[in-house]
Design an enzyme around this catalytic site. Structure first.
Site, PDB file in Angstrom:
ATOM      1  N   CYS A 147       0.827  -1.200   0.000  1.00 21.07           N
ATOM      2  CA  CYS A 147       0.000   0.000   0.000  1.00 21.07           C
ATOM      3  C   CYS A 147       0.870   1.263   0.000  1.00 21.07           C
ATOM      4  O   CYS A 147       1.684   1.452   0.916  1.00 21.07           O
ATOM      5  CB  CYS A 147      -0.896  -0.058   1.224  1.00 21.07           C
ATOM      6  SG  CYS A 147      -1.310   1.499   1.948  1.00 21.07           S
ATOM      7  N   CYS A 195       0.700   3.441   3.066  1.00 22.64           N
ATOM      8  CA  CYS A 195       1.377   2.835   4.225  1.00 22.64           C
ATOM      9  C   CYS A 195       2.882   3.043   4.126  1.00 22.64           C
ATOM     10  O   CYS A 195       3.557   3.284   5.113  1.00 22.64           O
ATOM     11  CB  CYS A 195       1.109   1.335   4.299  1.00 22.64           C
ATOM     12  SG  CYS A 195      -0.611   0.920   4.379  1.00 22.64           S
TER      13      CYS A 195
END
Ligand SMILES: Cc1cc2nc3c(=O)[nH]c(=O)nc-3n(C[C@H](O)[C@H](O)[C@H](O)COP(=O)(O)OP(=O)(O)OC[C@H]3O[C@@H](n4cnc5c(N)ncnc54)[C@H](O)[C@@H]3O)c2cc1C
Length: 448
Positions: free
Chosen positions: A82, A85
């Site tokens: 991600c 992230c």
């Protein structure tokens, strides 16, 4: 390319933090403003090159959190693919560094950790292989092993007229080359006061002769400082309480010392290590085996390289013997099986394997130059970053002076727990908010 839709359960958890924070009181937030500047200065230091947060997975999650001696834990649930992230990671690391890192301002208060929810192949690397990310955490274990060793020596009154000399020699090795600065400093304090603590006895008595009560020595002279972790065994944590721990920490310490000595010290380091294990290691069988290996070593060691490689190969002999014993008696930690080390997964150039024609067994052929380079790097200062967290102490015991003159001032900026905790909370909340905002934006775009 995986997308968030491949992991529906994660789509909303993109960067969402699940926080397990127990705040002792509202006091945790006070003082933030007053200390904000110093906190920011510390956060600004991070170069983001090292992971400080502890990686948890489905196998370690329960046991690590249950056994953690810290009062608080923060767990970040994320997915490695991600992008949000990944962007968030350096910020989380900066906070983790306040609590977990080798230079932690508040070690032992909060465990900063994370779970990669999208990690599927967590078992590809054998657990005892110890990749470079894992070994960086072993600094705490070398400290804990050192402190535990000193506890054992003083508790058992093993410092006698006969064992004074080998102990002084080993302490000299620690004072010069321990990977942790606070252990080097604590050891130096003990050496400075050694004759006061354990006076040379001119009578025939060979009993432990410390002028202090047993417990006082380690209280007044904590060999690695007062805040040395206890019961952590971060790198050396076994899957059961009775496995790994101290003896693993001791091995790491011996290897870390070996790669720090120069050619001229190699023989002395060898003698100091052999005599130390012979006199002070509590495991009778280990002492005996190690003594045999010391006695048959090709000493004198004229180069540091030969000593580093001898220690490595001796450890592998122990591994090889235990591989068979643990398989037969199931006494080992099945999660951390013994192996000839380093395995190709972490050092491909260290060995090649050939099949023995008669038996069909695999034989490992070591390339010692590559092994030496690997060991130097693996146990080097950059891998095991020494904490700069210094300790000072003053003795009130008569006859023994603990000077704090020698205490080198710490360069770490002091950050109060409350401020650091508040930053951690704010940082996590910010991450969750950013995620929520991104999802909203995405939904709006899709509708348009
Ligand atoms: C000096 C000494 C002698 C011992 N002798 C015995 C004995 O005779 N019998 C017995 O039952 N137990 C012995 N032990 C204990 C045993 O070796 C292990 O420490 C214990 O079983 C825990 O194993 P572990 O899985 O944590 O890995 P350990 O063997 O403790 O190794 C710790 C870490 O060191 C690294 N490592 C592994 N092999 C090497 C290597 N060859 N070179 C460099 N690094 C390596 C790996 O990262 C590993 O995770 C001895 C311990 C010490 C310190």
């Amino acid at each position: 390319m995986p997308s968030s839709t491949d992991y529906p359960h994660l789509s909303l958890l993109f960067v969402m933090m699940v926080l397990m924070i127990v705040l002792p009181s509202f006091e945790a937030f006070t003082g933030v403003v007053g200390h904000r500047r110093s906190v920011l200065r510390v956060l600004g230091d991070g170069d983001g090159s090292m992971d400080y947060a502890l990686d948890l997975n489905s196998s370690t999650f329960d046991s690590v959190l249950k056994d953690s001696p810290t009062s608080f834990a923060i767990v970040e649930f994320f997915a490695h693919w991600c992008p949000a992230c990944r962007n968030y990671k350096p910020h989380y690391e900066k906070v983790a560094r306040l609590f977990n890192g080798p230079n932690a301002i508040h070690p032992g208060m909060i465990l900063m950790s994370r779970v990669d929810c999208a990690m599927k192949n967590e078992d590809t690397l054998p657990w005892n292989a110890s990749d470079p990310v894992q070994i960086a955490r072993a600094i705490y274990d070398t400290e804990e092993a050192t402190a535990q060793t000193f506890d054992i020596l003083t508790d058992n009154k093993w410092i006698t007229q006969e064992t004074r000399a080998p102990l002084i020699m080993f302490l000299q090795l620690l004072a010069a080359h321990h990977p942790s600065k606070r252990c080097r400093k604590g050891t130096a304090e003990i050496l400075v006061n050694f004759d006061d603590l354990w006076p040379l006895n001119t009578s025939n008595s060979s009993q432990g002769t410390s002028i202090m009560q047993t417990g006082d020595v380690t209280k007044v002279f904590p060999i690695c400082g007062k805040e040395v972790p206890r019961g952590y065994w971060i790198f050396c944590r076994g899957s059961r309480n009775e496995t790994r721990g101290y003896s693993c920490g001791l091995w790491i310490l011996l290897h870390a010392l070996s790669v720090r000595v120069g050619d001229g010290e190699a023989q002395q380091a060898f003698i100091a290590t052999c005599d130390f294990i012979h006199n002070f290691f509590k495991c009778e069988e280990c002492r005996r085996h190690f003594h045999e290996m010391c006695s048959s070593a090709p000493s004198p060691f004229r180069t540091a390289r030969s000593y580093v490689l001898w220690l490595w190969s001796s450890h592998n002999k122990v591994n090889e013997r235990l591989m068979a014993v643990e398989q037969e008696w199931r006494t080992g930690d099945s999660r951390y099986p013994k192996m000839l080390w380093p395995p190709p997964q972490i050092c491909a150039s260290c060995s090649t394997s050939t099949i023995k024609p008669k038996t069909g067994n695999t034989k490992l052929n070591w390339n010692e130059d590559e092994v030496y380079n690997f060991l130097k790097q693996h146990y080097s200062i950059s891998s095991l970053s020494p904490p700069s967290n210094d300790e000072t102490g003053k003795s009130s015991i008569k006859g023994v002076s603990v000077s704090d003159d020698a205490a080198s001032s710490t360069h770490a900026v002091t950050v109060p727990v409350s401020a650091a905790l508040a930053i951690a909370l704010a940082s996590c909340a910010f991450g969750a908010l950013a995620c929520f905002w991104r999802t909203q934006q995405k939904n709006r775009k899709q509708k348009n």
